[in-house]
Design a protein around this motif. Sequence first.
Motif, PDB file in Angstrom:
ATOM      1  N   LYS A 209      36.060 -71.845  -5.533  1.00  0.00           N
ATOM      2  CA  LYS A 209      36.504 -70.495  -4.957  1.00  0.00           C
ATOM      3  C   LYS A 209      35.611 -70.200  -3.757  1.00  0.00           C
ATOM      4  O   LYS A 209      36.061 -69.113  -3.137  1.00  0.00           O
ATOM      5  CB  LYS A 209      36.271 -69.550  -6.167  1.00  0.00           C
ATOM      6  CG  LYS A 209      37.209 -69.636  -7.394  1.00  0.00           C
ATOM      7  CD  LYS A 209      37.098 -68.389  -8.454  1.00  0.00           C
ATOM      8  CE  LYS A 209      38.161 -68.927  -9.529  1.00  0.00           C
ATOM      9  NZ  LYS A 209      38.637 -67.714 -10.218  1.00  0.00           N
TER      10      LYS A 209
ATOM     11  N   LYS B 259      36.839 -66.242  -3.027  1.00  0.00           N
ATOM     12  CA  LYS B 259      38.124 -65.880  -3.861  1.00  0.00           C
ATOM     13  C   LYS B 259      37.787 -65.590  -5.073  1.00  0.00           C
ATOM     14  O   LYS B 259      37.774 -66.494  -5.663  1.00  0.00           O
ATOM     15  CB  LYS B 259      39.258 -66.645  -3.327  1.00  0.00           C
ATOM     16  CG  LYS B 259      39.532 -66.887  -1.878  1.00  0.00           C
ATOM     17  CD  LYS B 259      41.200 -67.447  -1.888  1.00  0.00           C
ATOM     18  CE  LYS B 259      41.852 -67.809  -0.384  1.00  0.00           C
ATOM     19  NZ  LYS B 259      42.516 -66.691  -0.073  1.00  0.00           N
TER      20      LYS B 259
ATOM     21  N   SER C  74      38.995 -60.763  -2.420  1.00  0.00           N
ATOM     22  CA  SER C  74      37.912 -61.857  -2.134  1.00  0.00           C
ATOM     23  C   SER C  74      36.798 -61.122  -1.392  1.00  0.00           C
ATOM     24  O   SER C  74      36.960 -59.811  -1.259  1.00  0.00           O
ATOM     25  CB  SER C  74      38.650 -62.679  -0.909  1.00  0.00           C
ATOM     26  OG  SER C  74      39.055 -61.923   0.265  1.00  0.00           O
TER      27      SER C  74
END
Length: 148
Positions: free
Chosen positions: A114, A132, A138
């Motif tokens: 992520k 994210k 985000s």
Amino acid sequence: MKVVLLQDVKSLGKKDDIVNVSDGYARNYLFPRKLAAEATAGKLNEISDKKSSLENKKKKELEEAKALAERLSKIELVIKTKAGVNGKLFGSITGKDIAELIKQKHKIEIDKKKIVLDDAIKALGTQDVEVKVYPEVSAKIKVTVTEE
């Protein structure tokens, strides 16, 4: 005839969709293969309950993700590593390194996948790294790489 799809059916719809089909198609194809069930009042209520609970769950996950993103945006990481004369690192800083450092210092679990890095960090300096948290949420973390 109105039917509720129990599975995804190509060219007809997705699971839990309510569609109109001919009687013969429903009785001879969809029902025997357990692809659909007749749209009764009980079945329709069950579907609406399922959809509303799924919506509530998504809302709750989105709120949690926003809170986590807010916490993450306040984080500033300082990574000390060996570097050469021109400020070029021996090795590189990857998403895995950043995720481990966040876990150690701030007790926040983040999957290394992520963490969005175009390329691994290979030079000294400060960089903004995107994390994210959720599909539309985000956060930016400031990562400073200094010489050891």
